[in-house]
Design a protein around this motif. Structure first.
Motif, short mmCIF file in Angstrom:
data_model
loop_
_atom_site.label_atom_id
_atom_site.label_comp_id
_atom_site.label_asym_id
_atom_site.label_seq_id
_atom_site.Cartn_x
_atom_site.Cartn_y
_atom_site.Cartn_z
N VAL A 107 0.86 -1.19 0.00
CA VAL A 107 0.00 0.00 0.00
C VAL A 107 0.89 1.23 0.00
O VAL A 107 1.71 1.42 0.89
CB VAL A 107 -0.92 0.00 1.23
CG1 VAL A 107 -1.75 1.28 1.26
CG2 VAL A 107 -1.83 -1.22 1.19
N THR A 108 0.74 2.05 -1.01
CA THR A 108 1.60 3.23 -1.13
C THR A 108 0.74 4.47 -1.29
O THR A 108 -0.48 4.42 -1.25
CB THR A 108 2.53 3.10 -2.34
OG1 THR A 108 1.73 3.02 -3.52
CG2 THR A 108 3.38 1.86 -2.25
N ASP A 133 2.84 6.76 3.10
CA ASP A 133 3.63 5.55 3.24
C ASP A 133 5.11 5.85 3.06
O ASP A 133 5.50 6.90 2.54
CB ASP A 133 3.18 4.49 2.23
CG ASP A 133 3.60 3.10 2.64
OD1 ASP A 133 3.97 2.92 3.83
OD2 ASP A 133 3.59 2.19 1.81
N GLU A 189 5.11 -8.48 5.53
CA GLU A 189 4.28 -7.68 6.43
C GLU A 189 4.30 -8.32 7.82
O GLU A 189 5.00 -9.32 8.05
CB GLU A 189 2.86 -7.58 5.88
CG GLU A 189 2.79 -6.81 4.57
CD GLU A 189 1.36 -6.64 4.09
OE1 GLU A 189 0.94 -5.49 3.97
OE2 GLU A 189 0.68 -7.64 3.84
N ASP A 236 3.20 1.82 12.68
CA ASP A 236 2.92 2.17 11.29
C ASP A 236 1.73 1.32 10.83
O ASP A 236 1.88 0.10 10.65
CB ASP A 236 4.14 1.88 10.42
CG ASP A 236 3.96 2.39 8.99
OD1 ASP A 236 2.80 2.65 8.61
OD2 ASP A 236 4.96 2.49 8.26
N ASN A 253 0.45 0.84 8.05
CA ASN A 253 0.67 0.15 6.78
C ASN A 253 1.50 -1.13 6.92
O ASN A 253 1.76 -1.80 5.93
CB ASN A 253 1.34 1.08 5.78
CG ASN A 253 0.34 1.99 5.09
OD1 ASN A 253 -0.83 1.64 4.96
ND2 ASN A 253 0.79 3.15 4.66
N ASN A 260 -1.72 -5.05 6.04
CA ASN A 260 -2.82 -4.70 5.15
C ASN A 260 -3.34 -5.97 4.48
O ASN A 260 -2.66 -6.55 3.64
CB ASN A 260 -2.35 -3.69 4.09
CG ASN A 260 -2.11 -2.32 4.67
OD1 ASN A 260 -2.99 -1.76 5.32
ND2 ASN A 260 -0.93 -1.77 4.46
N THR A 295 -1.90 9.09 7.47
CA THR A 295 -1.83 8.19 6.34
C THR A 295 -3.14 7.45 6.19
O THR A 295 -3.90 7.29 7.14
CB THR A 295 -0.68 7.17 6.54
OG1 THR A 295 -0.66 6.26 5.43
CG2 THR A 295 -0.85 6.38 7.81
N SER A 306 -4.85 3.90 5.66
CA SER A 306 -4.45 2.52 5.85
C SER A 306 -5.65 1.60 5.84
O SER A 306 -6.59 1.81 6.62
CB SER A 306 -3.70 2.36 7.18
OG SER A 306 -3.38 1.00 7.40
N ASN A 348 -5.97 -2.10 11.74
CA ASN A 348 -5.05 -1.07 12.21
C ASN A 348 -4.77 -1.31 13.69
O ASN A 348 -5.57 -1.93 14.39
CB ASN A 348 -5.67 0.33 12.03
CG ASN A 348 -5.68 0.76 10.58
OD1 ASN A 348 -4.65 0.74 9.92
ND2 ASN A 348 -6.85 1.14 10.08
#
Length: 388
Positions: free
Chosen positions: A115-116, A120, A173, A276, A278, A281, A312, A314, A318
C-alpha cells in the motif's frame, strides 16, 4: 388376567407425548445458548492463551537480540538493497514474483500487498530500516544499500528456503515477520518447480549466513545450514499459510482454516518510535474480510506526502489507540502498548474491523465509531480476553 382397560393402556397418549416433547424443546432452547456461549468462551481463552505464548516468545527474542521483531521488512537474498537506483515508490519495485506450490491451501491467492501513496514510506526508507534490523539481529551478516554484498557463505541468503538465489526483493508484512523471526527459515518439499511448505525450522548455526535450510533441494544436508537454533515459538505446520507465494508464511489463529483462516496481525511499536498502520494490510488478500475500509490514521513519526505529514490512509486492520486515531493539532495518536507491539486475532466472527480508538476503562463505548461492533470479539494482547 388383565382387564380390558389395562390392555388398552400400552403406551403414552398423544397429549402426553406432546407435553414431553415441549418440555424437551424448552430445555434444549435454554441449554443451546449456554453451550454455545461456553464454547465461545473456551475458544476465546484458547486464542488468548496462544497470544500469551507468542508474547513470551517475543520477550525471549527481545532478551536475545535487544529489540522486538519489526512488522514490515524487505529481504534481499544477495544482501544488496541498491537504494540509489531503486524507484521511490514501494509499488514500483519488482517484488518477489512467487513460487509455484504443489498443493496450495484453498485460501491462497494474490501478490504482496504493498500500500503506497500519501503517508507511506519510500522503498529507500524501508530498505534502510530493514538493513538496520538485520544487522542488529544478525551482526556478522553482510547487507549494503548498494549492489550485492560480498563474502556470503554459499553465495546468497536463502530466506525463503527454496534453494535458489532470488533476484527480486521479498516483502514481508507483520504476520510474516512474526513467523519469520520467531520461527526461522521455512522448509519445503521441492519437486521440480513445485513446493510444499512443511514448516519453519529455526536459523542455521553459521553466524555469517544463518539463512540457509537444513537440506539442499536434492535432499542432501546443507553444511552451511547445520547446527540450527531452536525456534522461539513452535508454529504448527498446518496453520502456516503463504498466500502471496513468496515462500515465507504467516500464522493463522486456531479459530478457522481454509476460507475461515485469519492471520494473527502483528504490529511493532519499533521500540517506542511509533506504530505504522501500513505494516499490516489484508484488504487485497483472500485471508481478509468483506468491504475493507481505508481510514486516515495518525502515526507518531513523519511520513511522506499528504497535506498533514502525520496522517496516512491505511486499510484494515489497524493498531489500537487510546486517543483518537488521527492527530490532534501537532499531537499524534496515543497507542496502546507504545513500547512493544500489538497482536490481534479477528475473533469468532472472523472480522478484524477497522481498528483505531479503544477505551479499556470507563463506562462508555469502548469501541467508538460506526461499524466497530465487528471488533468486539477480537482477542489481543492489549486486553485480557476480547475487546468487549
Amino acid at each position: 388376567m388383565m382387564t380390558p382397560a389395562e390392555r388398552r393402556r400400552t403406551g403414552f397418549t398423544l397429549v402426553e407425548l406432546l407435553v414431553v416433547i415441549t418440555i424437551i424443546g424448552v430445555l434444549v432452547s435454554l441449554l443451546v445458548p449456554v453451550i454455545w456461549a461456553a464454547v465461545a468462551r473456551a475458544n476465546d481463552a484458547r486464542v488468548g492463551g496462544e497470544i500469551n505464548i507468542l508474547a513470551q516468545s517475543l520477550a525471549s527474542f527481545q532478551t536475545k537480540f535487544g529489540d522486538f521483531p519489526p512488522s514490515r521488512i524487505i529481504l534481499v537474498e544477495d544482501g544488496g538493497y541498491d537504494v540509489a537506483s531503486a524507484p521511490a515508490a514501494l509499488d514500483a519495485v519488482p517484488f518477489y514474483a512467487g513460487m509455484s506450490y504443489q498443493s496450495p491451501p484453498p485460501n491462497l491467492g494474490g501478490n504482496p500487498q504493498v500500500v503506497t501513496g500519501a503517508g507511506d514510506k519510500t522503498y529507500a526508507a524501508l530498505a534502510t530500516q530493514s538493513i538496520s534490523f538485520m544487522r542488529k539481529f544478525f551482526s556478522k551478516t553482510q547487507f549494503t544499500t548498494g549492489p550485492a554484498a560480498s563474502g556470503i557463505p554459499g553465495g546468497f541468503y536463502d530466506f525463503n528456503g527454496n534453494g535458489v538465489g532470488d533476484q527480486n526483493p521479498i516483502y514481508l508484512e507483520g504476520h510474516e515477520c512474526l513467523a519469520f523471526f520467531l520461527g526461522g527459515i521455512p522448509t519445503h518439499t521441492i519437486v521440480g518447480s513445485s513446493y510444499t511448505l512443511e514448516g519453519v525450522g529455526g536459523f542455521g548455526g553459521n553466524p555469517r549466513n544463518p539463512f540457509r535450510p537444513a537440506f539442499l533441494p536434492d535432499g542432501t544436508l546443507d553444511p552451511i545450514g547445520q547446527n540450527r537454533t531452536e525456534p522461539f515459538f513452535e508454529f504448527r505446520a498446518e496453520r502456516l499459510v503463504d498466500d502471496d507465494f513468496d515462500g515465507i508464511p504467516g500464522y493463522i489463529d486456531p479459530l478457522g482454516q481454509g476460507p475461515a483462516g485469519r492471520y494473527f496481525a502483528y504490529f511493532s511499536a519499533y521500540g517506542g518510535r511509533g506504530y505504522d498502520p501500513n505494516d499490516v494490510n489484508y484488504n487485497a488478500g483472500a485471508i481478509s474480510e468483506p468491504n475493507p475500509v481505508a481510514l486516515p490514521f495518525s502515526v507518531s513519526f513523519p511520513v511522506v506526502g499528504g497535506p498533514n505529514p502525520r496522517v496516512t490512509g491505511s486499510p484494515l486492520p489497524n493498531p489500537y489507540t487510546s486517543s483518537l486515531p488521527v492527530a490532534t493539532g501537532d499531537k499524534p495518536a496515543t497507542f496502546h502498548q507504545p513500547q512493544s507491539y500489538q497482536i490481534i486475532s479477528a475473533g469468532r466472527d472472523r472480522l478484524f474491523g477497522t481498528g483505531g480508538q479503544y477505551t479499556d476503562s470507563g463506562t462508555g463505548d469502548r469501541l467508538p465509531g460506526n461499524e466497530r461492533r465487528r471488533e468486539r470479539d477480537n482477542v489481543t494482547n492489549i486486553s485480557n480476553g476480547t475487546l468487549d
